[in-house]
Design a protein around this motif. Structure first.
Motif, PDB file in Angstrom:
ATOM      1  N   GLU A   1      -8.969  -0.308   1.866  1.00  0.00           N
ATOM      2  CA  GLU A   1      -9.355   1.052   1.439  1.00  0.00           C
ATOM      3  C   GLU A   1      -8.776   2.058   2.431  1.00  0.00           C
TER       4      GLU A   1
ATOM      5  N   ASP B   1       0.798  -1.226   0.000  1.00  0.00           N
ATOM      6  CA  ASP B   1       0.000   0.000   0.000  1.00  0.00           C
ATOM      7  C   ASP B   1       0.834   1.281   0.000  1.00  0.00           C
TER       8      ASP B   1
ATOM      9  N   LYS C   1       2.848   1.707  -2.316  1.00  0.00           N
ATOM     10  CA  LYS C   1       2.989   1.870  -3.765  1.00  0.00           C
ATOM     11  C   LYS C   1       4.458   1.968  -4.192  1.00  0.00           C
TER      12      LYS C   1
ATOM     13  N   SER D   1       1.511  -2.481  -7.191  1.00  0.00           N
ATOM     14  CA  SER D   1       0.201  -3.130  -7.210  1.00  0.00           C
ATOM     15  C   SER D   1      -0.865  -2.126  -7.661  1.00  0.00           C
ATOM     16  N   PRO D   2      -1.753  -2.517  -8.593  1.00  0.00           N
ATOM     17  CA  PRO D   2      -2.727  -1.569  -9.142  1.00  0.00           C
ATOM     18  C   PRO D   2      -3.810  -1.151  -8.140  1.00  0.00           C
ATOM     19  N   ARG D   3      -3.975  -1.912  -7.065  1.00  0.00           N
ATOM     20  CA  ARG D   3      -5.039  -1.577  -6.108  1.00  0.00           C
ATOM     21  C   ARG D   3      -4.506  -1.644  -4.684  1.00  0.00           C
ATOM     22  N   ASP D   4      -5.203  -0.948  -3.787  1.00  0.00           N
ATOM     23  CA  ASP D   4      -4.846  -0.989  -2.369  1.00  0.00           C
ATOM     24  C   ASP D   4      -5.277  -2.318  -1.761  1.00  0.00           C
TER      25      ASP D   4
END
Length: 704
Positions: free
Chosen positions: A183, A113, A115, A177-180
């Motif tokens: 959230e 997360d 990034k 990674s394209p997503r967390d």
């Protein structure tokens, strides 16, 4: 073709196989320094990923999450947050234990997360297989959004694939990674965008950490004030946010584990571990078993080492005898026999005991019992100002105080860490073992009670217990004077019981023996040769006068040649540099029952305790030219009045002195390094010397 140079940060939980992977990837291309401003090792190494890419691998300290508490965890945290001014990794190589994946995924999910480009190396796959754990690696990759490679550093499996994936991630650039994983924006929906306006490069999760720990990051005062204002404007609560984040992560981790990990087997092993713990951690039987294990450890040092030690002693006696018979009577042959060979015998004769001690300690660690020792000791440790984590450095102190003191970094509480550092040298390290062994064999009978309890083993255990008890007493006294107020927590993961890795035990034994022979051996040899010179030569023409005097006596009384030669050797030694130095300090140590030769050994062993035996070997070899062993020479040693030097009282006094005295320059140096001050090592040297002198004097008075 020139190679691209990149930087890879190696991170992971403690005991996840990180060090093994680092060693396998870098081989001998390693160096160790310090991270700027902190006493935390900075291990770096170079690794060639492919013909176009060469990487510097930085081994960051092990940590369980991105919420640091210890100094070494702060080092790893700042690098990962981009707040370290020197270390800027291009890729993060995360090591995860396949046999304990759930715990490792917390740290993994936090790094994802942030990034930053991440590659996961999945270790301990053989242990996972034994526990019947099956992991769907492709499914795990898809759910995490990062590459996952199964490796076994010990067998060099998967390393080529790992290098290929790392090189590929580097070439793809910012491959995150394209997503967390969770959230993150919902953790602080108003505060996070406000922080990102100040720094647009921050991910949602990195912004949360800027809100929590911005005081520790190298940003200007203006930005610090703005972030403080954001916290107040939006009522940001760090504790509540952290708790909420961890709960959300574990909820997602449970889902991910259910989808990608099948673990039908661990329940049986857990049940076995629990049953064994019911006995080994019992409030009564647990301590009985612990004392029995420690007693067995010290008994084994005698039982198992006696034959190889006798063999080494015999070999050196034969070598000295052969050399004496075949070499000419000149100064250099005396140097070889009484300096070089005597010094070597003082080193090698104790190698079997050191190998056995380290082997048994490694077995305790490998089986998982060492962690139980910490657990059992926590209650006692707290009463004297320490905690259960202090046990690991203190038990390691039985081997060597230097790495033991460095391992105290794992203690979060500063006061408990300082107390542990100050008392750990009181634990009897392996360097004291040669001193104890030779003195016990001189004055303690080789008697057995009930057919198996060795009196010599009991005395050896009593010496180790004395050091331990004194460490606890000293810590109890010091806790009232060291004014550091800080909350203390004792969180310990108890590993499952496993059979020891015999190869690992063997490697450790050989490695520790090698270190003793090469490191301690160098010091012993240098001091042995220096002592030979100091014992063979003296100021002015004292030695020559003594030789001339006794040559004249031998001419007059040829029938007394043997006894006169012995008297000549003794008087020459007294008139040598070593003899004069020893006689100068003799009045200070006479109340403890020591003669001037022991005084010389006390001085030389400040370089390293094990030098005591080498010193005595050199002194008595110079004085007596017969082929008897050192033990026999010490046994027959006498004062000027004809009384024995090594009486029960004197030997016990000397053993107590070596238990309690700080006679190790390396330990003082590492204490200075860990405390960042000369105050504590000087204090340690003074209090331990005073304590050793006082207790030795009391011992001598009692047993005289």
């Amino acid at each position: 073709m020139s190679q691209q140079a990149i930087h890879i940060a190696l991170v992971g939980n403690p005991n996840s196989g990180k060090s093994s992977l680092f060693n396998s990837l870098t081989g001998l291309n390693q160096k160790v320094g310090n991270f700027p401003g902190v006493t935390v090792d900075k291990k770096t190494g170079t690794v060639t990923l492919d013909d176009r890419t060469r990487a510097e691998l930085i081994d960051l300290p092990g940590t369980y999450s991105l919420y640091p508490r210890r100094a070494d965890e702060w080092v790893a945290y700042k690098v990962l947050m981009g707040a370290d001014t020197e270390v800027k990794p291009d890729v993060v190589l995360l090591v995860a234990d396949a046999s304990n994946l759930k715990r490792n995924l917390l740290f993994c999910s936090q790094i994802i997360d942030l990034k930053v480009p991440v590659v996961m190396a999945l270790t301990m796959n053989d242990i996972a297989a034994k526990k019947d754990i099956k992991i769907d690696i492709s499914g795990l990759e898809a759910d995490l959004g990062i590459p996952v490679v199964a490796v076994n550093p010990r067998k060099n499996k998967g390393l080529s694939e790992l290098k290929r994936v790392l090189a590929q991630v580097v070439r793809l650039g910012n491959n995150t990674s394209p997503r967390d994983f969770i959230e993150n924006k919902k953790l602080a929906p108003q505060a996070i965008p406000a922080v990102q306006e100040l720094n647009s490069q921050l991910s949602d999760y990195a912004a949360v950490h800027f809100l929590i720990n911005h005081e520790h990051f190298p940003i200007g005062n203006t930005q610090q004030e703005k972030i403080e204002k954001i916290e107040k404007d939006f009522n940001f609560n760090p504790t509540k946010t952290q708790a909420e984040e961890i709960m959300q992560r574990y909820t997602r981790i449970r889902q991910l584990m259910k989808q990608n990990v099948l673990e039908p087997g661990p329940l049986e092993k857990k049940i076995f571990t629990d049953k064994l713990d019911n006995l080994l951690l019992h409030h009564v039987w647990g301590y009985v078993i612990l004392i029995s294990v420690l007693f067995l450890l010290f008994q084994s040092i005698f039982w198992l080492a006696v034959f190889p030690m006798d063999g080494i002693e015999w070999a050196f006696t034969e070598i000295s005898s052969w050399l004496g018979a075949h070499l000419p009577t000149v100064w250099w042959s005396d140097l070889i026999i009484n300096g070089l060979v005597a010094g070597l015998s003082g080193i090698l004769v104790f190698v079997p005991q050191i190998m056995i001690l380290f082997g048994l300690i490694t077995i305790l660690e490998d089986t998982g019992y060492m962690a139980r020792i910490s657990f059992l000791s926590d209650r006692l440790m707290r009463k004297v100002g320490l905690n259960g984590k202090s046990v690991m450095p203190m038990v390691s102190g039985f081997a060597c105080a230097v790495p033991a003191i460095m391992s105290a970094r794992n203690i979060e509480n500063r006061k408990e860490r300082l107390l542990t550092i100050l008392v750990t040298p009181l634990m009897s390290c392996s360097a004291r073992l040669p001193v104890f062994t030779i003195l016990i064999s001189l004055v303690i009978d080789d008697t057995y009670y009930f057919g198996f309890l060795s009196l010599q083993g009991l005395v050896m255990m009593a010496l180790y217990l004395l050091g331990t008890v004194m460490a606890l007493i000293v810590s109890y006294v010091m806790k009232w004077f060291i004014k550091i107020s800080e909350k203390s927590f004792f969180i310990l993961e108890l590993p499952i019981y496993r059979a020891p890795r015999w190869k690992n035990v063997g490697i450790t034994m050989v490695e520790k023996a090698r270190i003793f022979v090469t490191d301690a051996g160098k010091v012993i040899m240098v001091i042995s040769l220096l002592l030979w010179f100091m014992s063979s030569y003296g100021p002015g023409d004292r030695i020559e006068q003594t030789e001339a005097k006794y040559a004249n006596f031998i001419q007059q009384y040829p029938e007394k040649k043997d006894s006169l030669e012995r008297l000549a050797s003794t008087e020459k030694l007294q008139n040598s540099y070593a003899g004069i130095l020893g006689q100068w300090i003799e009045p200070a140590i006479k109340p403890l029952g020591y003669d001037w030769k022991i005084g010389i050994a006390l001085i030389t062993s400040f370089a390293a305790r094990e030098v005591f035996v080498g010193t005595m070997a050199t002194l008595y070899s110079v004085e007596e030219s017969d082929d008897s062993s050192l033990r026999e020479k010490l046994q027959s040693a006498k004062h000027a009045d004809g009384s024995k030097v090594y009486t029960l009282a004197a030997a016990l006094s000397l053993m107590v002195f070596y238990v309690l005295a700080m006679q190790c320059m390396s330990t003082l140096a590492v204490v200075k390094r860990e405390t960042k001050s000369w105050k504590w090592p000087i204090f340690q040297l003074v209090y331990m010397t005073v304590l050793a002198y006082t207790m030795s004097w009391i011992t001598y008075i009692i047993f005289s």
